[in-house]
Design an enzyme around this catalytic site. Structure first.
Site, PDB file in Angstrom:
ATOM      1  N   TRP A 260      16.149  51.693  39.666  1.00 15.10           N
ATOM      2  CA  TRP A 260      17.331  51.055  39.264  1.00 15.10           C
ATOM      3  C   TRP A 260      16.953  50.829  37.792  1.00 15.10           C
ATOM      4  O   TRP A 260      16.060  50.539  37.390  1.00 15.10           O
ATOM      5  CB  TRP A 260      17.495  49.528  39.655  1.00 15.10           C
TER       6      TRP A 260
ATOM      7  N   THR B 208      39.642  33.690  40.531  1.00 16.29           N
ATOM      8  CA  THR B 208      38.479  34.419  39.728  1.00 16.29           C
ATOM      9  C   THR B 208      39.408  35.620  39.251  1.00 16.29           C
ATOM     10  O   THR B 208      40.392  35.832  39.268  1.00 16.29           O
ATOM     11  CB  THR B 208      37.582  35.022  41.132  1.00 16.29           C
TER      12      THR B 208
ATOM     13  N   GLU C 264      32.992  30.444  41.449  1.00 12.15           N
ATOM     14  CA  GLU C 264      32.727  29.891  42.637  1.00 12.15           C
ATOM     15  C   GLU C 264      31.653  29.048  42.614  1.00 12.15           C
ATOM     16  O   GLU C 264      31.126  28.416  43.757  1.00 12.15           O
ATOM     17  CB  GLU C 264      32.240  31.014  43.480  1.00 12.15           C
TER      18      GLU C 264
ATOM     19  N   LYS D 214      21.754  53.737  39.425  1.00 11.45           N
ATOM     20  CA  LYS D 214      20.434  54.076  40.242  1.00 11.45           C
ATOM     21  C   LYS D 214      20.195  55.524  39.846  1.00 11.45           C
ATOM     22  O   LYS D 214      20.906  56.632  39.962  1.00 11.45           O
ATOM     23  CB  LYS D 214      21.054  54.062  41.685  1.00 11.45           C
TER      24      LYS D 214
HETATM   25  P1  AMP Z   1      33.267  34.342  36.171  1.00  2.34           P
HETATM   26  O1  AMP Z   1      33.430  33.832  37.657  1.00  2.34           O
HETATM   27  O2  AMP Z   1      34.548  34.781  35.723  1.00  2.34           O
HETATM   28  O3  AMP Z   1      32.920  33.227  35.452  1.00  2.34           O
HETATM   29  O4  AMP Z   1      32.177  35.257  35.923  1.00  2.34           O
HETATM   30  C1  AMP Z   1      30.918  35.070  36.755  1.00  2.34           C
HETATM   31  C2  AMP Z   1      29.947  36.337  36.582  1.00  2.34           C
HETATM   32  O5  AMP Z   1      29.681  36.462  35.117  1.00  2.34           O
HETATM   33  C3  AMP Z   1      28.641  36.199  37.105  1.00  2.34           C
HETATM   34  O6  AMP Z   1      28.671  36.493  38.402  1.00  2.34           O
HETATM   35  C4  AMP Z   1      28.082  37.257  36.184  1.00  2.34           C
HETATM   36  O7  AMP Z   1      27.799  38.597  36.631  1.00  2.34           O
HETATM   37  C5  AMP Z   1      28.493  37.024  34.905  1.00  2.34           C
HETATM   38  N1  AMP Z   1      27.687  36.291  33.995  1.00  2.34           N
HETATM   39  C6  AMP Z   1      27.744  34.887  33.780  1.00  2.34           C
HETATM   40  N2  AMP Z   1      26.941  34.249  32.899  1.00  2.34           N
HETATM   41  C7  AMP Z   1      26.154  35.237  32.576  1.00  2.34           C
HETATM   42  C8  AMP Z   1      24.961  35.502  31.866  1.00  2.34           C
HETATM   43  N3  AMP Z   1      24.351  34.522  30.916  1.00  2.34           N
HETATM   44  N4  AMP Z   1      24.411  36.568  31.888  1.00  2.34           N
HETATM   45  C9  AMP Z   1      24.926  37.707  32.702  1.00  2.34           C
HETATM   46  N5  AMP Z   1      25.936  37.918  33.326  1.00  2.34           N
HETATM   47  C10 AMP Z   1      26.550  36.412  33.358  1.00  2.34           C
END
Ligand code: AMP
Length: 542
Positions: free
Chosen positions: A444, A186, A331, A439
């Site tokens: 929110w 990650t 994940e 907040k």
């Molecule tokens: P990663 O594990 O690096 O792919 O990041 C995942 C995170 O990216 C998610 O938990 C979201 O916070 C963000 N994310 C992924 N797709 C979107 C989306 N379409 N809109 C907003 N946030 C997103």
């Protein structure tokens, strides 16, 4: 009573066998690091993936040993996807955009035995090899004659020399489908990164799901361009789903500028492309400047961060391309939801359809989701109530590699760290990462809503909304804005642009103009870094 059907484990080797047998002449096109275009077929992928498997045997790697990659999207990387996992080893894709120290840390933590890298990343490898004693062999993804003699890297060989002398037949082993197949760390914005370890079963099930009509709708009639990197969450599973469906694959290599991506789409008759918003922004900029149109592209999946409404609108209304907004995470292999409308939405006015398209969409079969409040009680699906988004399913992480971070699950559900609403039709909308929620006076404010509006202003290239401490309201939003080259807009004019689009108390208190918004290794805004940059900032009203 048990069913009486045959029992076969779901294995990644079956995907490449199917692609080669049923779509043997299907094309794989790659823009190489060398700059030229390489073409071959699914049958060639299998042949060379088998050479990889034989080379791994010859290098003495056992089942479950990790093979790292630092590589762009290209045919050699694809061969490693199938050759490494198919032969029972674990493919560990490493994000080359991380800092060299982070890369070395990740390679050591994963205990990679072999590391394969594109020549673009030779400087990284030169810097880290002496810090990675567990790597027994470094493999440059190039022809033997392209390997410089004086790199100083011990045990370095070219990929073509490594696989060249190996037989191109291999009997894929059959094993438990729950065996690990690949891994991805990650982004780890806080603390050390943690790894998701995918299995053959999770990967094959995810490949089926990704190909469904309401997901990517992949078929043997598609020419598919994954701009999303193969070094991060398996390019959203596209290499596997393409093998399953026999789609043509088109790889951009390292050339992700607007012109190169556009030319590849046109030249290879691409029908479907997948990427994060920042890449598409570069391409749309290039198209507008040069008054270009698409001739074959009909849909694109956009995810990884929120897709700005202006982008959905431009793709749809100027270029006739359907945008499928998707959400997921490392994940989750990564797909969780995708936004396609239902039959009952067909006759909705365009503006109402747009409101839906902006959402991250409906759960794919295999992903169960819910939103919960502070007491972990499930919240209603009314499209208004915000809650922490929890997920579960067969391609969602149960625990991290080596048990890092303890048990991440709560009552069997994985807390995503995202805050979302879900409406009565099951459309989920992300409002924030939980740590980015603003907040104000007990209410929110969604930073994504604020950013979407700011980015719809013609002068704005990118916007990031963050909360600033306020004595009365706890926090108030401000928006940091990077303007398009040559564009101008005054602070008050930009603030007035929010009038009527948000409730008064949700409108940011201030605009801060910045040269650029910091972007992390996976293309997402780095709000932690922005906060650091603005640590001396004080709100006008505070
Ligand atoms: P990663 O594990 O690096 O792919 O990041 C995942 C995170 O990216 C998610 O938990 C979201 O916070 C963000 N994310 C992924 N797709 C979107 C989306 N379409 N809109 C907003 N946030 C997103």
């Amino acid at each position: 009573m048990l069913g009486l059907m045959q029992s076969h484990p779901l294995l990644i080797s079956a995907l490449i066998e199917h692609a080669a047998r049923h779509h043997g002449d299907g094309q794989i096109v790659s823009r190489r690091v060398e700059g030229d275009i390489h073409r071959y077929t699914w049958a060639d992928v299998r042949r060379r993936a088998m050479q990889v498997a034989n080379a791994l045997d010859a290098s003495g790697l056992g089942a479950g040993d990790r093979v790292g990659t630092l590589a762009w999207n290209g045919y050699r990387h694809l061969e490693l996807y199938f050759g490494v996992s198919g032969s029972g080893r674990v493919l560990h894709t490493v994000n080359p955009r991380l800092l060299p120290e982070q890369i070395a840390w990740i390679v050591n933590h994963a205990e990679d035995r072999i590391l394969c890298f594109d020549m673009t990343f030779l400087p990284i490898v030169k810097g880290i090899h002496s810090h990675c004693p567990g790597v027994k062999q470094w493999i440059a993804l190039c022809d033997a004659d392209k390997l410089p003699a004086d790199t100083g890297i011990p045990h370095l060989v070219s990929y073509e020399a490594w696989i060249g002398s190996q037989a191109d037949r291999y009997d894929w082993p059959v094993f438990d489908e729950n065996t690990a197949s690949s891994m991805c760390y990650t982004s780890g914005t806080t603390g050390n990164p943690k790894a998701a370890l995918y299995s053959h079963r999770s990967t094959v099930l995810h490949a089926y799901a990704a190909a469904l009509p309401d997901v990517m709708s992949l078929s043997a009639r598609d020419s598919v361009l994954p701009v999303v990197p193969m070094f991060h969450v398996n390019a959203w599973g596209i290499p596997y789903s393409a093998a399953m469906t026999g789609a043509k694959l088109v790889f951009p290599g390292g050339a992700l500028d607007g012109k190169s991506v556009y030319e590849l789409i046109e030249g290879e008759k691409v029908t479907f492309a997948a990427g994060v918003p920042t890449v598409w922004q570069m391409m749309l900029g290039h198209m507008a400047q040069n008054k270009l149109k698409f001739s074959t592209l009909n849909r694109t999946v956009i995810g990884g961060s929120a897709c700005p409404p202006a982008m959905i609108d431009t793709f749809r209304n100027q270029y006739g391309v359907d945008v499928l907004h998707a959400w997921g995470m490392t994940e989750m292999s990564p797909l969780g939801t995708l936004c396609t409308l239902k039959e009952k939405h067909r006759d909705l006015p365009e503006a109402d359809q747009m409101k839906l398209r902006l959402k991250q969409g409906r759960a794919i079969f295999g992903v169960d989701m819910k939103i919960v409040g502070a007491d972990e009680q499930e919240l209603p699906w009314d499209g208004k109530t915000y809650g922490d988004l929890y997920v579960k399913g067969p391609w969602i992480l149960g625990s991290y590699f080596k048990g890092e971070g303890g048990d991440p699950l709560r009552g069997g559900w994985f807390p995503t760290g995202d805050v979302a609403t879900i409406d009565a039709d099951g459309f989920m909308q992300i409002t924030d990462r939980s740590k980015d929620v603003i907040k104000s006076g007990g209410e929110w404010i969604s930073s994504i809503d604020v950013e979407n509006i700011a980015m719809a202003h013609p002068a704005v290239a990118m916007a990031a909304c963050i909360g600033m401490p306020h004595p009365k309201w706890d926090e108030r939003p401000i928006v940091a804005v990077a303007l398009k080259p040559g564009a101008e807009v005054a602070r008050d004019e930009l603030l007035a642009f929010f009038d009527g689009k948000l409730a008064k108390w949700q409108i940011p208190d201030d605009v801060v103009f910045v040269d650029s918004i910091p972007i992390g290794a996976t293309g997402k805004m780095l709000k932690t870094k922005l906060r650091e940059q603005l640590k001396d900032y004080r709100l006008p009203s505070a």
